[in-house]
Design a protein around this motif. Structure first.
Motif, PDB file in Angstrom:
ATOM      1  N   PRO A 245      12.545  49.999  19.967  1.00 20.67           N
ATOM      2  CA  PRO A 245      11.925  50.710  18.859  1.00 20.67           C
ATOM      3  C   PRO A 245      11.716  49.801  17.646  1.00 20.67           C
ATOM      4  O   PRO A 245      12.611  49.046  17.261  1.00 20.67           O
ATOM      5  N   TYR A 246      10.514  49.854  17.053  1.00 17.84           N
ATOM      6  CA  TYR A 246      10.148  48.983  15.936  1.00 17.84           C
ATOM      7  C   TYR A 246      10.804  49.441  14.634  1.00 17.84           C
ATOM      8  O   TYR A 246      11.320  50.556  14.528  1.00 17.84           O
ATOM      9  N   SER A 247      10.765  48.552  13.652  1.00 17.62           N
ATOM     10  CA  SER A 247      11.233  48.891  12.309  1.00 17.62           C
ATOM     11  C   SER A 247      10.448  48.057  11.314  1.00 17.62           C
ATOM     12  O   SER A 247       9.720  47.134  11.687  1.00 17.62           O
ATOM     13  N   GLY A 248      10.583  48.385  10.037  1.00 21.08           N
ATOM     14  CA  GLY A 248       9.866  47.625   9.021  1.00 21.08           C
ATOM     15  C   GLY A 248      10.399  47.896   7.637  1.00 21.08           C
ATOM     16  O   GLY A 248      11.029  48.929   7.380  1.00 21.08           O
ATOM     17  N   THR A 249      10.167  46.959   6.738  1.00 27.15           N
ATOM     18  CA  THR A 249      10.539  47.128   5.338  1.00 27.15           C
ATOM     19  C   THR A 249       9.300  46.949   4.475  1.00 27.15           C
ATOM     20  O   THR A 249       8.355  46.267   4.850  1.00 27.15           O
ATOM     21  N   GLY A 250       9.318  47.581   3.302  1.00 27.45           N
ATOM     22  CA  GLY A 250       8.167  47.495   2.419  1.00 27.45           C
ATOM     23  C   GLY A 250       8.341  48.384   1.222  1.00 27.45           C
ATOM     24  O   GLY A 250       9.388  48.370   0.575  1.00 27.45           O
TER      25      GLY A 250
END
Length: 275
Positions: free
Chosen positions: A126-131
């Motif tokens: 499963p992907y993840s991200g910050t922003g």
């Protein structure tokens, strides 16, 4: 008491959701856009430890087609739930660029606000991200703040572990035991971005045992199933998963308490059920 238990678990989920990894690349000269289709939770990176927390939350589903990305989420302004809404169904649309930067925005909502999300996607599924996440518009605006987004894997499977008596309910003390949760999660979200779930919870507390079948919903890291009846007893299950859904931090609420002859009693049992 049940509402307090739900809120405590929910707040813990906001703080605990995580990220990580490096983007996967297919063979060839250039990377392809990651397929972000699945169950997602998007929130500020830091959730204030207040009740209610001054934060916004998106729980729902994303779908990818090449570099185009769209989603359906339940949006909540946790700091101003009465004025700005809780679980308002919103749509977001946008794209992911060649550097795996995801940009999403909503149309103007009925209260005049617009939601904008920007995440640098990393990791494999499963992907993840910050922003960042922001809400523009009048009284319900939420200033741009650092954010994280986490994809949660499909929760279908069998999970087993120990459950111990909790502090909520009467009697407060009870017999520790074990439970097995069997879940089947839909692969497609509903119109509100939640994923339907069915399954059963079997349990053994000393000489008391039972098996409750249920239907419910999975959204973000939260697993909340509808109350299930077993003879004259009702059982409710609340769970929080890690993003790989290798374990579920669980609370089961029984009314009446297991083995109790007092039909007005309740009992909570909590523990970690592992896949």
């Amino acid at each position: 008491m049940k509402a307090q238990a739900v809120f405590s678990l929910f707040l813990a989920a906001l703080v605990a959701a995580g990220c990580g990894g490096s983007p996967g690349v297919t063979s060839g000269d250039s990377p392809s856009a990651p397929d972000l289709t699945g169950n997602w939770q998007i929130q500020p990176s830091v959730i204030p430890q207040t009740i209610p927390p001054n934060a916004v939350l998106l729980l729902g589903a994303l779908g990818s087609s090449g570099n185009q990305v769209s989603g359906t989420f339940r949006f909540s302004n946790l700091g101003q739930p009465t004025i700005c809404g809780v679980n308002q169904v919103v749509t977001l649309g946008g794209a992911i660029d060649a550097n795996n930067k995801l940009t999403l925005s909503s149309p103007t909502l009925p209260n005049g606000t617009t939601i904008k999300v920007s995440l640098q996607i990393s990791g494999g599924q499963p992907y993840s991200g910050t922003g960042t996440i922001e809400v523009d518009g009048a009284a319900c605006a939420f200033a741009p703040t650092s954010a994280l987004g986490v994809e949660i894997a499909n929760a279908s499977g069998s999970f087993t572990g120990a459950l111990t008596p909790g502090a909520l309910g009467t009697p407060v003390q009870g017999t520790p035991g074990t439970a097995t949760l069997i879940l089947t999660q839909s692969t497609s979200p509903g119109s509100d971005g939640q994923f339907a779930a069915t399954g059963s919870l079997s349990y053994q507390f000393g000489s008391c045992s039972g098996n409750a079948s249920f239907t419910g919903a999975i959204s973000g890291v939260g697993i909340i199933v509808s109350t299930a009846s077993v003879s004259q007893q009702t059982v409710s299950f609340i769970g929080l998963a890690d993003n790989a859904v290798s374990k579920i931090t669980s609370t089961a609420i029984f009314a009446p308490a297991p083995c109790s002859t007092d039909m007005t009693s309740t009992a909570t049992y909590s523990g970690v059920l592992a896949r």
